[in-house]
Design a protein around this motif. Structure first.
Motif, PDB file in Angstrom:
ATOM      1  N   ASP A 231       7.250 -31.628  15.274  1.00  0.00           N
ATOM      2  CA  ASP A 231       7.005 -30.189  15.380  1.00  0.00           C
ATOM      3  C   ASP A 231       8.319 -29.503  15.717  1.00  0.00           C
ATOM      4  OD1 ASP A 231       7.101 -31.282  17.934  1.00  0.00           O
ATOM      5  OD2 ASP A 231       5.756 -29.767  18.784  1.00  0.00           O
ATOM      6  N   SER A 232       8.552 -28.353  15.086  1.00  0.00           N
ATOM      7  CA  SER A 232       9.845 -27.688  15.186  1.00  0.00           C
ATOM      8  C   SER A 232       9.634 -26.176  15.187  1.00  0.00           C
ATOM      9  CB  SER A 232      10.718 -28.106  13.995  1.00  0.00           C
ATOM     10  OG  SER A 232      12.035 -27.651  14.147  1.00  0.00           O
ATOM     11  N   PRO A 233      10.578 -25.393  15.759  1.00  0.00           N
ATOM     12  CA  PRO A 233      10.456 -23.934  15.707  1.00  0.00           C
ATOM     13  C   PRO A 233      10.384 -23.450  14.263  1.00  0.00           C
ATOM     14  CG  PRO A 233      12.161 -24.580  17.256  1.00  0.00           C
ATOM     15  CD  PRO A 233      11.774 -25.826  16.522  1.00  0.00           C
ATOM     16  N   CYS A 234       9.460 -22.558  13.982  1.00  0.00           N
ATOM     17  CA  CYS A 234       9.239 -22.121  12.598  1.00  0.00           C
ATOM     18  C   CYS A 234      10.416 -21.340  12.028  1.00  0.00           C
ATOM     19  CB  CYS A 234       7.961 -21.276  12.516  1.00  0.00           C
ATOM     20  SG  CYS A 234       6.455 -22.184  12.965  1.00  0.00           S
ATOM     21  N   ASN A 235      11.282 -20.809  12.898  1.00  0.00           N
ATOM     22  CA  ASN A 235      12.437 -20.056  12.404  1.00  0.00           C
ATOM     23  C   ASN A 235      13.645 -20.944  12.135  1.00  0.00           C
ATOM     24  OD1 ASN A 235      13.120 -20.686  15.006  1.00  0.00           O
ATOM     25  ND2 ASN A 235      13.588 -18.596  15.664  1.00  0.00           N
ATOM     26  N   ARG A 236      13.482 -22.227  12.314  1.00  0.00           N
ATOM     27  CA  ARG A 236      14.554 -23.165  11.974  1.00  0.00           C
ATOM     28  C   ARG A 236      14.707 -23.208  10.455  1.00  0.00           C
ATOM     29  NH1 ARG A 236      14.873 -29.475  14.031  1.00  0.00           N
ATOM     30  NH2 ARG A 236      16.989 -29.907  13.260  1.00  0.00           N
ATOM     31  N   ARG A 237      15.906 -23.445   9.989  1.00  0.00           N
ATOM     32  CA  ARG A 237      16.163 -23.456   8.547  1.00  0.00           C
ATOM     33  C   ARG A 237      16.297 -24.897   8.062  1.00  0.00           C
ATOM     34  NH1 ARG A 237      17.189 -18.224   7.179  1.00  0.00           N
ATOM     35  NH2 ARG A 237      17.867 -18.818   5.082  1.00  0.00           N
ATOM     36  N   LEU A 238      15.414 -25.270   7.132  1.00  0.00           N
ATOM     37  CA  LEU A 238      15.390 -26.625   6.573  1.00  0.00           C
ATOM     38  C   LEU A 238      15.126 -26.551   5.072  1.00  0.00           C
ATOM     39  CD1 LEU A 238      13.118 -28.442   9.213  1.00  0.00           C
ATOM     40  CD2 LEU A 238      15.607 -28.614   9.040  1.00  0.00           C
ATOM     41  N   ASN A 239      15.314 -27.674   4.418  1.00  0.00           N
ATOM     42  CA  ASN A 239      14.809 -27.806   3.049  1.00  0.00           C
ATOM     43  C   ASN A 239      13.286 -27.823   3.086  1.00  0.00           C
ATOM     44  OD1 ASN A 239      17.579 -29.791   2.803  1.00  0.00           O
ATOM     45  ND2 ASN A 239      17.281 -28.206   1.274  1.00  0.00           N
ATOM     46  N   TRP A 240      12.649 -27.796   1.937  1.00  0.00           N
ATOM     47  CA  TRP A 240      11.194 -27.801   1.909  1.00  0.00           C
ATOM     48  C   TRP A 240      10.681 -28.490   0.632  1.00  0.00           C
ATOM     49  CZ3 TRP A 240      14.195 -23.588   0.907  1.00  0.00           C
ATOM     50  CH2 TRP A 240      14.028 -22.935  -0.319  1.00  0.00           C
ATOM     51  N   ILE A 241       9.401 -28.822   0.641  1.00  0.00           N
ATOM     52  CA  ILE A 241       8.739 -29.452  -0.494  1.00  0.00           C
ATOM     53  C   ILE A 241       7.554 -28.584  -0.925  1.00  0.00           C
ATOM     54  CG2 ILE A 241       7.381 -31.425  -1.273  1.00  0.00           C
ATOM     55  CD1 ILE A 241      10.105 -32.316  -1.024  1.00  0.00           C
ATOM     56  N   CYS A 242       7.583 -28.187  -2.188  1.00  0.00           N
ATOM     57  CA  CYS A 242       6.436 -27.484  -2.771  1.00  0.00           C
ATOM     58  C   CYS A 242       5.571 -28.523  -3.511  1.00  0.00           C
ATOM     59  CB  CYS A 242       6.876 -26.412  -3.740  1.00  0.00           C
ATOM     60  SG  CYS A 242       7.876 -25.100  -3.015  1.00  0.00           S
ATOM     61  N   GLU A 243       4.256 -28.283  -3.507  1.00  0.00           N
ATOM     62  CA  GLU A 243       3.333 -29.143  -4.243  1.00  0.00           C
ATOM     63  C   GLU A 243       2.442 -28.298  -5.132  1.00  0.00           C
ATOM     64  OE1 GLU A 243      -0.154 -32.520  -3.499  1.00  0.00           O
ATOM     65  OE2 GLU A 243       0.582 -31.281  -1.829  1.00  0.00           O
ATOM     66  N   LYS A 244       2.292 -28.769  -6.365  1.00  0.00           N
ATOM     67  CA  LYS A 244       1.379 -28.114  -7.305  1.00  0.00           C
ATOM     68  C   LYS A 244       0.476 -29.188  -7.895  1.00  0.00           C
ATOM     69  CE  LYS A 244       3.094 -25.148 -10.127  1.00  0.00           C
ATOM     70  NZ  LYS A 244       3.844 -24.552 -11.283  1.00  0.00           N
ATOM     71  N   VAL A 245      -0.798 -29.047  -7.693  1.00  0.00           N
ATOM     72  CA  VAL A 245      -1.770 -29.993  -8.237  1.00  0.00           C
ATOM     73  C   VAL A 245      -1.953 -29.709  -9.712  1.00  0.00           C
ATOM     74  CG1 VAL A 245      -4.103 -30.913  -8.095  1.00  0.00           C
ATOM     75  CG2 VAL A 245      -2.917 -30.189  -6.008  1.00  0.00           C
ATOM     76  N   VAL A 246      -1.850 -30.752 -10.557  1.00  0.00           N
ATOM     77  CA  VAL A 246      -1.971 -30.580 -12.019  1.00  0.00           C
ATOM     78  C   VAL A 246      -3.172 -31.328 -12.552  1.00  0.00           C
ATOM     79  CG1 VAL A 246       0.479 -30.189 -12.349  1.00  0.00           C
ATOM     80  CG2 VAL A 246      -0.395 -32.509 -12.425  1.00  0.00           C
TER      81      VAL A 246
END
Length: 246
Positions: A231-246
């Motif tokens: 768990d981390s502060p939401c205002n921290r800047r990180l990479n991210w992963i998007c998911e799209k169900v196909v």
């Protein structure tokens, strides 16, 4: 009469003796002075010669040391230039390899899309099981990351299985996932509103230890695959992963 004669003789002898001494003194005085002067000149000249020889030796030593330092400087300069050339060459090779890697990754994704069942993932997305995943190349806050995913017609990743967790962990990035307890502390929910059931926290997470709270979840790739959530502060800047169900 005899006394007078004797006195005269004695006085004359004394006068002769006095004149002899004066004559000898007059003759010997200038000659001795000349000798002393000659000796002083000779000694002074000798001292000057010694000083000259000493100065010549010192100058030779100084010049020799200067030449050695100049040679060392020149060698170091050549070595520095060689190292700079090597560094530039390695940097160029690294950039070429990175470009080649990027091209191969795009080609791999393109071929995967050609082989997968329709609908397929777009270029820049990776397919796993029945979903397509987008891995960012920049850093954003958790909310900014989610908005980016929504613009792509997706959302932050929801992890439903051990295999999916291992897949995302092996992307080798520290990333935001679609998990938060912002609505109620300690109640973790996915972005689709479902409550968390299967967890992959690493001990002692989640601990909400930040000064402003830690209400968003990330995958920390420095941990083990199945013990990687934090768990981390939401205002921290990180990479991210998007998911799209196909």
């Amino acid at each position: 009469m005899d006394d007078y004669i004797n006195n005269q003789v004695t006085e004359e002898n004394e006068n002769r003796a006095t004149r002899r001494v004066k004559t000898e003194t007059h003759r010997s005085g200038p000659e001795d002075s000349g000798r002393r002067l000659y000796r002083m000149v000779a000694v002074s000249f000798g001292m000057l010669c010694v000083l000259q020889v000493t100065l010549n030796i010192l100058l030779r030593l100084v010049y020799a040391e200067r030449d050695q330092l100049q040679t060392s400087y020149n060698n170091l300069t050549v070595e520095r230039d060689q190292l700079q050339t090597s560094y530039n060459t390695l940097t160029e090779e690294r950039d070429q390899l990175q470009t080649r890697y990027n091209n191969l990754t795009k080609e791999r994704d393109r071929l995967q899309n050609l082989l997968c069942e329709k609908p397929c993932c777009f270029d820049g997305w990776r397919k796993f099981d029945s979903s397509c995943y987008f891995l960012s190349t920049e850093d954003k806050t958790w909310e900014e990351s989610r908005q980016d995913c929504l613009k792509r017609g997706a959302d932050l990743v929801i992890i439903n299985s051990r295999e999916e967790q291992e897949f995302i962990f092996n992307l080798n990035k520290r990333v935001w996932i679609g998990l938060t307890d912002r609505q109620r502390e300690g109640t973790w929910k996915w972005v689709d509103g479902t409550t968390l059931t299967t967890e992959y926290w690493y001990d002692p997470q989640p601990n909400n230890s930040g000064p402003t709270g830690e209400d968003c979840a990330e995958i920390n790739n420095d941990q083990r695959p199945l013990k990687a959530w934090n768990d981390s502060p939401c205002n921290r800047r990180l990479n991210w992963i998007c998911e799209k169900v196909v």
